[in-house]
Design a protein around this motif. Sequence first.
Motif, PDB file in Angstrom:
ATOM      1  N   ILE A 268       0.066   7.964   5.622  1.00 18.57           N
ATOM      2  CA  ILE A 268       0.925   6.784   5.755  1.00 18.57           C
ATOM      3  C   ILE A 268       1.265   6.218   4.381  1.00 18.57           C
ATOM      4  N   ALA A 269       0.284   6.154   3.495  1.00 17.36           N
ATOM      5  CA  ALA A 269       0.567   5.675   2.144  1.00 17.36           C
ATOM      6  C   ALA A 269       1.575   6.588   1.450  1.00 17.36           C
ATOM      7  N   ALA A 270       1.461   7.892   1.656  1.00 15.73           N
ATOM      8  CA  ALA A 270       2.406   8.830   1.042  1.00 15.73           C
ATOM      9  C   ALA A 270       3.811   8.625   1.583  1.00 15.73           C
ATOM     10  N   VAL A 271       3.936   8.370   2.877  1.00 16.51           N
ATOM     11  CA  VAL A 271       5.254   8.125   3.464  1.00 16.51           C
ATOM     12  C   VAL A 271       5.880   6.874   2.870  1.00 16.51           C
ATOM     13  N   VAL A 272       5.082   5.792   2.781  1.00 16.44           N
ATOM     14  CA  VAL A 272       5.613   4.555   2.204  1.00 16.44           C
ATOM     15  C   VAL A 272       6.001   4.780   0.738  1.00 16.44           C
ATOM     16  N   ASP A 316      -1.425  -2.367   8.402  1.00 12.17           N
ATOM     17  CA  ASP A 316      -2.070  -3.661   8.172  1.00 12.17           C
ATOM     18  C   ASP A 316      -3.374  -3.527   7.399  1.00 12.17           C
ATOM     19  N   VAL A 317      -4.147  -2.482   7.696  1.00 11.06           N
ATOM     20  CA  VAL A 317      -5.397  -2.272   6.955  1.00 11.06           C
ATOM     21  C   VAL A 317      -5.087  -1.931   5.496  1.00 11.06           C
ATOM     22  N   LEU A 318      -4.063  -1.108   5.276  1.00  8.31           N
ATOM     23  CA  LEU A 318      -3.696  -0.767   3.902  1.00  8.31           C
ATOM     24  C   LEU A 318      -3.214  -2.003   3.137  1.00  8.31           C
ATOM     25  N   ARG A 321      -6.284  -3.939   2.222  1.00  8.39           N
ATOM     26  CA  ARG A 321      -6.984  -3.290   1.112  1.00  8.39           C
ATOM     27  C   ARG A 321      -6.188  -3.352  -0.185  1.00  8.39           C
ATOM     28  N   ASN A 322      -5.001  -3.931  -0.146  1.00  5.09           N
ATOM     29  CA  ASN A 322      -4.139  -4.097  -1.312  1.00  5.09           C
ATOM     30  C   ASN A 322      -3.507  -2.787  -1.763  1.00  5.09           C
ATOM     31  N   ARG A 337       4.537  -0.175  -1.973  1.00  4.84           N
ATOM     32  CA  ARG A 337       3.297  -0.030  -2.749  1.00  4.84           C
ATOM     33  C   ARG A 337       2.749  -1.389  -3.163  1.00  4.84           C
ATOM     34  N   GLY A 338       1.399  -1.501  -3.100  1.00  2.00           N
ATOM     35  CA  GLY A 338       0.741  -2.715  -3.531  1.00  2.00           C
ATOM     36  C   GLY A 338       0.044  -2.534  -4.867  1.00  2.00           C
ATOM     37  N   ASP A 339      -0.612  -3.587  -5.322  1.00  2.00           N
ATOM     38  CA  ASP A 339      -1.295  -3.539  -6.629  1.00  2.00           C
ATOM     39  C   ASP A 339      -2.426  -2.523  -6.630  1.00  2.00           C
ATOM     40  N   GLY A 340      -3.005  -2.248  -5.464  1.00  2.00           N
ATOM     41  CA  GLY A 340      -4.130  -1.319  -5.398  1.00  2.00           C
ATOM     42  C   GLY A 340      -3.716   0.090  -5.037  1.00  2.00           C
ATOM     43  N   TRP A 341      -2.458   0.417  -5.211  1.00  2.00           N
ATOM     44  CA  TRP A 341      -1.953   1.769  -4.888  1.00  2.00           C
ATOM     45  C   TRP A 341      -2.800   2.831  -5.608  1.00  2.00           C
ATOM     46  N   GLY A 342      -3.146   3.848  -4.875  1.00  2.00           N
ATOM     47  CA  GLY A 342      -3.942   4.931  -5.459  1.00  2.00           C
ATOM     48  C   GLY A 342      -5.426   4.782  -5.231  1.00  2.00           C
TER      49      GLY A 342
END
Length: 347
Positions: A268-272, A316-318, A321-322, A337-342
Motif C-alpha cells: 500500500i505504501a508503494a502504491v501511494v 489509517d495505520v500508516l 505511524r507517520n 508520503r509522510g515524514d516517516g516514509w521508509g
Amino acid sequence: MSAGWAEPGCYPITEGVHRIPLQMPQDGLRAVNVYVLETDDGLVLIDGGWHRPDTYRELADALARIGRSAADIHDVFVTHIHRDHYTFAIELRRRHGCRIHLGADEADGLSAIHRLNSNVPDSSLRELRRAGASDIAQRAHAAGIAEPFEPDDWEQPDHWLRPGALAVAGLDLYAVATPGHTKGHMIFQDRDRRLVFTGDHVLPTITPSIGFELGPWDLPLDNFLRSLALLRHDDAQLMLPAHGPTGGSVGQRARELLAHHDRRFEQIAAVVGELGPCTGVAVARALTWTRRDRAFDSLDDFNQMIATCETMAHLDVLVARNVLSAKDADGVEHFERGDGWGHLAAK
C-alpha cells in the motif's frame, strides 16, 4: 478453502467436544462452525450461527448423531456480534431458554443495529465515502435496504462478558479479549484440553475482514494486530476457527497473519508512493485481492466494499505511524508520503 469442512454433520474434536457446520445463505464462506461442549449440566455452544429457516433442523439433526438435542443447550458463548455468530443464539433462547453471553465491548454495535433497524452497513458506507467510493456506497446502501431485516434476531444477551474465567460446570474455560475484527471480539480457551475457539480472529486459510462493523472507526487494524501479537507464541493450543477446517497451531497462524499485514503495508505504501496524492479506493483498485490475486473490478459489490474498507484500515495505520499523511477534501481523504516514509517497521 476446501469445501469439505462445510459438509453438514457433527464432527468429534476430542472427548466431549464436537464441531457442527451450519450453512450460511449466499455467502462465500459457505458455513459457520459452532462447537458443542459437553458439561456437567448439559451442553454449551461456542457461537450460535445465522438464523435461517433451516438452521434449527440442521442443528437438531447434527446433535441427534451424538444422542443430544437443542433443549440440552444451557449456554451459548458468542465470539462477536456478526449475524452468522449471534442471531441463531437468540432463536435458541426463544425456544429453549438458554443463556447468551457476548463481549461487553459489542454493546455499542448492538445498539447501533437497533438504531438503524436495517441491514445497512452504515459505518462501512461512511468509510467508503471517505475513500472516494461513493458509487460503491450507493450500491451497498441499496442492497442493505432491500435485504430482509428481523429486529427480533438482535435482542440483548443475558450477560456481557469480560475477560477471565467462565463459570461453566466441569470445564476450564477462559474468555480473552481480541478486538479488531469487531471491537468486542473474544476467543475462548479450553485450557485443560489445549483448545482455542478463535471465532473470526484467526482463520486458517483467509484473512479476517477488518472494519466491517457499526460504530466509530478507532483504528480497527491496529487493534487487530495487537490482538494477534498476544497469540503469536501460542504453539501449544489447537486452533478451532469459526470458518474453515480445524487444526494447526494458533501461534503459527497468528505469525502468518502478522506477516501478511506487514507485506500489505509495504504494498500500500508503494502504491501511494507511485500514485502520489490518491484516494483510498484508488489504492484498493491498484491492489489484487484474495488468494487468487483477483483484480478489484472483478469483485462483486459486497467484496469491493470489504476491500475498500480494509484498504482504509491499512492507510489509517500508516498515517498513525507517520509513514503517510492524509488531507481531507470535501469529505474524501487523499493520502501521500509522510515524514516517516521508509520506516514501515515502526510499530
